[in-house]
Design a protein around this motif. Sequence first.
Motif, PDB file in Angstrom:
ATOM      1  N   GLU A 149     -41.713   8.227  27.619  1.00 11.08           N
ATOM      2  CA  GLU A 149     -41.486   9.674  27.609  1.00 11.08           C
ATOM      3  C   GLU A 149     -42.693  10.407  28.177  1.00 11.08           C
ATOM      4  OE1 GLU A 149     -39.284  11.737  24.308  1.00 11.08           O
ATOM      5  OE2 GLU A 149     -41.268  12.662  24.002  1.00 11.08           O
TER       6      GLU A 149
ATOM      7  N   SER B 191     -40.573  21.757  26.051  1.00 10.77           N
ATOM      8  CA  SER B 191     -40.303  22.552  24.858  1.00 10.77           C
ATOM      9  C   SER B 191     -40.085  24.017  25.226  1.00 10.77           C
ATOM     10  CB  SER B 191     -41.479  22.428  23.876  1.00 10.77           C
ATOM     11  OG  SER B 191     -42.681  22.893  24.473  1.00 10.77           O
TER      12      SER B 191
ATOM     13  N   TYR C 225     -44.185  14.359  28.477  1.00 11.02           N
ATOM     14  CA  TYR C 225     -44.041  15.737  28.013  1.00 11.02           C
ATOM     15  C   TYR C 225     -44.652  16.708  29.011  1.00 11.02           C
ATOM     16  CZ  TYR C 225     -44.643  19.818  24.931  1.00 11.02           C
ATOM     17  OH  TYR C 225     -44.611  21.073  24.385  1.00 11.02           O
TER      18      TYR C 225
ATOM     19  N   THR D 179     -39.532  15.421  29.324  1.00 12.40           N
ATOM     20  CA  THR D 179     -39.074  16.403  28.359  1.00 12.40           C
ATOM     21  C   THR D 179     -40.047  17.566  28.297  1.00 12.40           C
ATOM     22  OG1 THR D 179     -38.284  16.678  26.090  1.00 12.40           O
ATOM     23  CG2 THR D 179     -40.223  15.290  26.403  1.00 12.40           C
TER      24      THR D 179
END
Length: 421
Positions: free
Chosen positions: A82, A111, A84, A109
Amino acid sequence: MEVNIFPSRIYGSVTVPASKSVTQRAFVLALLHEGKTIIKNAGKSLDEKAALMAIEKLGAAIITDKELINITGISEIHYSGELYCGESGLLFRLLTMICATGKNMISLTGSGSLSAREMLFFENTLPTLGVAVTSTKGKIPVSVQGPMRVQDMEVDGSGGSQYISGLLMAFAKQAHKNITLNILNPVSKPYLDITLQMMQKFGYTVSEADNKFYISSSKKNTDTIICHIEGDWSNGAFLLVAAAIAGEAVIRGLDPYSKQGDKKLMHILAFCGVTAVVEADQIYIPKPHFLYAFSYDATDTPDLFPPLVALACNCNGQTIIKGVHRLVNKESNRAETLVNVFSALGADIYIVGDEMIIQGKLLKGGTVDSYNDHRIAMAAAVAALKCESPVTIRNASAVNKSYPDFFNDIEALGTTININA
């Protein structure tokens, strides 16, 4: 964080932060550079911090020494797992393309507002290059597994320049023969110009004519690269508008010869009646006696919309800003947000088709929310300088995404501020 901005007169001088757009491109290109990169004057916003952490996770060796960042890059992407990307749309789009050059699956990914932003371009484009792609109904997380098959191709660029910038970097890194990338319906061309300028600095040979990009497979540069990050015209625009509507100031750190498209603000200010004094590394904005309304097509410079709305509210007459369709897939639906926030302040603002129309008038002030959008928070703060009464901005910490020192800087220019953490 809640911030109260009082009507104030602007004066003095301040230096703009480093360009977030240029810094992130520099970090990604440093990751791909098979040698050392020394970056001077890098920005310190949340987006830039996320970029630095992401490239380190992908394999870059990073040493920070006072105001310098030393980065040793990698020859290819070996990481799996992953990755971020914070709330940065630019970082996400650049790194998704770069990760697609590797053989392992990487799930990217983020936010905040990034979770709501549409990313269908990857599923529509990367499979034609041999890359496996999955997403969550066109939203993050997005998983890619290459290696990318670099080839001549034609691609629709109407979804935004960030995807094309990522493709250009990935193609240039992987090219074993000369490649042509034909972009249909390109938007935000100035941002592609920044990408080309940065790529050339890192030794890639890329030329452009009639929206066709010619990528050379020539030997890549492995020498140490020294990269000085220029000031940010997108953030500087708020300071320039603040000075134009509420006093006078010297704004330092903006290159008048920059490739950044948002420097077009200077032409708009000139049309409005601002007689600026532009020098190599500073701009003096004198106090104008009268500001004229203006018309401007912001399709290629959508980040100018928020400061331009604050400017338009202080101009005499009706201002028309075109390019509303470019505001939907931002940190907020910036078209709706601008109308909601400025209407709450008393503005006469509405949208007709692809145009935002603002009738200049004295704003009353009040309480607004940033919608967690950094540029909305800054636009409301600038508008507050000429309101009848103070403006309270909720969720004002959104400025940390691109300009953490924004409130400190406008306070240094004479703004009266109360900050409630």
